[in-house]
Design an enzyme around this catalytic site. Sequence first.
Site: not given
Length: 215
Positions: A43, A133
């Site tokens: 990421e 998340k």
Amino acid sequence: MEKEQVLQRINENGLVVVVRAESKEKALKITEACIKGGASAIEITFTVPGADEIIKYLTSTYKEDEIIIGAGTVLDSETARIAILAGAKFVVSPYLNPEMVKLCNRYRIASMPGAMTIKEVVEALECGADVIKIFPGELFGPKIIKAYKGPIPQARLMPTGGVDLDNVEEWIKAGAYAVGVGGNITKYAKDEDYSKVEDICRQFLQKIKMAKGKV
């Protein structure tokens, strides 16, 4: 690679390495070290200067069976669109922005908005988020996954923040879909010790495999 394949790879590998760095060069070196360490998902956060250029470079340099590149710290749909055009296969945000999730769904790109409460997790699911998340993870600890999975077992939860080598197995065993790890892997890049970044990444993956019963 289709969205479902991206999600499956992330789940199987169990680790998303969150890359924050003060320059493109350092971000690329961290990414290369993590690839050597066995990571399958990286990421690149939009706090990194030229994040979209880094994503574009990585997605044109590496095959998707080598590494899946996503974008992090995406705060709005405009930034999500920039990330997707650069080649990002998943988009992560520290909070729920419905327009961002809607845009990702429009282009069949995996969306991973942040949440802290049951209410926020359910709202993210209702918006069509693929993975939620749990952030910041250090405020809760691994027990929060099991607690959330009670009333909403269908939620794919990915804790980020507070995941380290001592507790990563506990997070996975509690039911985490995957874990997001940043500084606990990448901090060694400050001293240019990329071999250490590679080694710690490998250690995380080994512990995740053990937690999944794959060793």
